[in-house]
Design a protein around this motif. Structure first.
Motif, short mmCIF file in Angstrom:
data_model
loop_
_atom_site.label_atom_id
_atom_site.label_comp_id
_atom_site.label_asym_id
_atom_site.label_seq_id
_atom_site.Cartn_x
_atom_site.Cartn_y
_atom_site.Cartn_z
N VAL A 64 0.75 -1.23 0.06
CA VAL A 64 0.09 -0.16 0.16
C VAL A 64 0.94 1.21 0.04
O VAL A 64 0.55 2.33 0.10
N GLY A 65 2.13 1.27 -0.19
CA GLY A 65 2.96 2.22 -0.16
C GLY A 65 3.50 2.97 1.11
O GLY A 65 3.68 4.30 1.00
N ALA A 66 3.53 2.33 2.22
CA ALA A 66 3.65 3.04 3.29
C ALA A 66 5.20 2.94 3.52
O ALA A 66 5.97 2.37 3.06
N ASP A 67 5.35 4.18 4.31
CA ASP A 67 7.11 4.48 4.38
C ASP A 67 7.67 3.66 5.74
O ASP A 67 7.16 3.96 6.83
N LEU A 68 8.08 2.72 5.26
CA LEU A 68 8.39 1.43 6.23
C LEU A 68 9.60 2.13 7.16
O LEU A 68 9.87 1.69 8.28
N ARG A 69 10.27 3.35 6.91
CA ARG A 69 11.43 3.81 7.53
C ARG A 69 10.72 4.48 8.80
O ARG A 69 11.38 4.60 9.75
N ARG A 70 9.38 4.65 8.64
CA ARG A 70 8.73 5.53 9.92
C ARG A 70 8.19 4.38 10.77
O ARG A 70 7.28 4.70 11.73
N VAL A 71 8.43 3.21 10.69
CA VAL A 71 7.85 2.20 11.51
C VAL A 71 9.01 1.07 12.05
O VAL A 71 9.93 0.69 11.32
N THR A 72 8.82 1.03 13.34
CA THR A 72 9.55 -0.04 14.12
C THR A 72 8.64 -1.11 14.76
O THR A 72 7.79 -0.75 15.12
N PHE A 73 9.29 -2.29 14.37
CA PHE A 73 8.64 -3.59 15.00
C PHE A 73 9.45 -4.10 16.05
O PHE A 73 10.55 -4.31 16.10
N ARG A 74 8.73 -4.38 17.34
CA ARG A 74 9.49 -4.98 18.33
C ARG A 74 8.63 -5.99 19.22
O ARG A 74 7.24 -5.72 19.03
N PRO A 75 9.08 -7.25 19.30
CA PRO A 75 8.44 -8.28 20.00
C PRO A 75 8.03 -7.90 21.63
O PRO A 75 8.65 -6.95 22.06
N LEU A 76 6.80 -8.11 22.12
CA LEU A 76 6.29 -7.90 23.22
C LEU A 76 5.83 -9.09 23.92
O LEU A 76 4.94 -9.72 23.48
N PRO A 77 6.38 -9.55 25.10
CA PRO A 77 5.81 -10.80 25.52
C PRO A 77 4.48 -10.66 26.42
O PRO A 77 4.16 -9.58 26.82
N ASP A 78 3.82 -11.61 26.48
CA ASP A 78 2.66 -11.64 27.58
C ASP A 78 3.25 -11.90 28.97
O ASP A 78 4.05 -12.72 29.10
N ARG A 79 2.67 -11.25 29.91
CA ARG A 79 3.06 -11.21 31.26
C ARG A 79 2.20 -11.98 32.11
O ARG A 79 2.32 -12.28 33.09
N PHE A 80 0.79 -12.01 31.65
CA PHE A 80 -0.05 -12.27 32.25
C PHE A 80 -0.28 -11.40 33.76
O PHE A 80 -0.86 -11.98 34.52
N ASP A 81 0.29 -10.17 33.53
CA ASP A 81 0.33 -9.38 34.88
C ASP A 81 0.12 -7.93 33.90
O ASP A 81 0.89 -7.53 33.38
N ALA A 82 -1.06 -7.20 34.44
CA ALA A 82 -1.20 -5.93 33.77
C ALA A 82 -0.09 -5.00 33.93
O ALA A 82 0.35 -4.12 33.32
N ASP A 83 0.37 -4.85 35.48
CA ASP A 83 1.29 -3.83 35.70
C ASP A 83 2.79 -4.14 35.02
O ASP A 83 3.47 -3.16 34.58
N LEU A 84 3.27 -5.46 35.02
CA LEU A 84 4.46 -5.98 34.38
C LEU A 84 4.21 -5.50 33.01
O LEU A 84 5.28 -5.12 32.18
N TRP A 85 3.16 -6.05 32.34
CA TRP A 85 3.08 -5.77 30.92
C TRP A 85 3.01 -4.15 30.50
O TRP A 85 3.77 -3.85 29.36
N ALA A 86 2.34 -3.48 31.33
CA ALA A 86 2.32 -1.95 30.83
C ALA A 86 4.00 -1.40 31.04
O ALA A 86 4.25 -0.56 30.21
N ALA A 87 4.59 -1.79 31.93
CA ALA A 87 6.01 -1.32 32.29
C ALA A 87 6.79 -1.87 31.03
O ALA A 87 7.74 -1.00 30.60
N ASP A 88 6.70 -3.13 30.54
CA ASP A 88 7.20 -3.42 29.23
C ASP A 88 6.96 -2.69 28.13
O ASP A 88 7.93 -2.09 27.22
N VAL A 89 5.63 -2.15 27.99
CA VAL A 89 5.29 -1.17 26.86
C VAL A 89 5.94 0.13 27.01
O VAL A 89 6.56 0.80 25.93
N ARG A 90 6.13 0.60 27.97
CA ARG A 90 6.60 1.85 28.42
C ARG A 90 8.18 1.92 28.26
O ARG A 90 8.86 2.70 27.76
#
Length: 303
Positions: free
Chosen positions: A65-91
């Motif tokens: 679709v012609g998107a500018d991939l230079r402006r996109v970063t992909f990173r893996p994010l684990p499931d923690r099954f704990d909201a606080d730990l998961w949100a800290a990973d996102v931050r």
């Protein structure tokens, strides 16, 4: 225009609604961080594709679709099954990409309980995206694993990847797992909640694990034990009851830190190997394993 935006999703697999969200985000942000959730979980009918495979599909679809991939970063994010730990990973991931203190907006719209996380980031902006009705990855997976035609809204790059993946042994295993999960769910009454007993035994640099022979999670490691018959309730141990932790039905795990009873087969696995192989574990068993090890280490450390 915001400096940075964060889009969290499982993308199992990516479809047109995901692409629409990404393109909308790129129209309102200088750079987009796409976090590929459940990156630490083994292949299953819920999470069939690795983080690298999902990134590959998304890149291919975005190129189409012609998107500018230079402006996109992909990173893996684990499931923690704990909201606080998961949100800290996102931050933490956002800070690593955009820098501490950079204004960040979270991409998405609240559709159900799975997107409640959008409220977990006070201080972050919100970048709502238009909803694409009638399209979701659950229905797409159902078609894929039952041999039905894929619905509209699947990008060509994703269709090509799925066709190639269907030639691999993993696809056949997942088709059998899909059938087994559906049969297990059909055998339970609506709203069923199960309990299971598991044991975690670590000694002399080894952890005792069982290799599954059931079509659900075939070949994966699990903590020794079993799911109890419907209506039977366990007691004691460490409880793990995240609503999304089990494939068949909501299940509360009771995990005991003691030697595995003789009734449950298990074998010693090097602890170092088990620690670095989360995607060899069934469901959330590696997350449980890590949580209990961390808890034991914290309780044994000097105060």
């Amino acid at each position: 225009m915001t400096a940075g935006a964060v889009y969290v999703g499982r993308f199992q697999p990516p479809h047109a609604a995901h692409l629409a969200s990404i393109r909308h985000a790129l129209a309102h942000a200088d750079h987009l961080l796409v976090l590929l959730g459940s990156a630490n979980l083994a292949r299953s009918v819920k999470n069939p594709f690795s983080a690298a495979e999902r990134a590959r599909m998304l890149r291919g679809a975005l190129r189409e679709v012609g998107a500018d991939l230079r402006r996109v970063t992909f990173r893996p994010l684990p499931d923690r099954f704990d909201a606080d730990l998961w949100a800290a990973d996102v931050r933490r991931e956002a800070a690593a990409v955009f820098g501490e203190g950079t204004p960040v907006s979270l991409v998405g719209f609240e559709k159900d309980a799975s997107t409640a996380y959008l409220r977990w980031f006070p201080g972050w902006g919100r970048l709502p995206v238009p909803e694409v009705p009638g399209l979701n990855a659950t229905d797409l997976r159902a078609a894929y694993f039952t041999g039905r035609p894929l619905p509209d809204g699947v990008p060509e790059a994703v269709r090509v990847f799925l066709a190639q993946f269907a030639e691999k042994p993993a696809y056949n295993r997942l088709c059998m797992e899909w059938e087994a999960v559906e049969a297990a769910r059909a055998a339970l009454p609506p709203g069923a909640h199960l309990h299971e007993k598991r044991w975690l035994h670590v000694e002399e640099g080894k952890v005792w694990l069982h290799t599954r022979r059931d079509p659900i999670g075939l070949g994966l490691w699990e903590l020794p034990g079993r799911v109890l018959p419907l209506g039977e309730i366990a007691a004691g141990g460490h409880e793990f009851a995240h609503p999304a932790r089990a494939l068949v039905a909501p299940t509360t795990a009771h995990v005991y830190r003691e030697a595995v009873p003789a009734a449950f087969p298990a074998r010693p696995v090097p602890l170092a190997l088990a620690l670095r192989a989360p995607r060899r574990f069934h469901e959330d068993h590696h997350a449980i394993f890590m949580r209990l090890l961390a808890g034991a280490a914290a309780s044994s450390s000097p105060g």
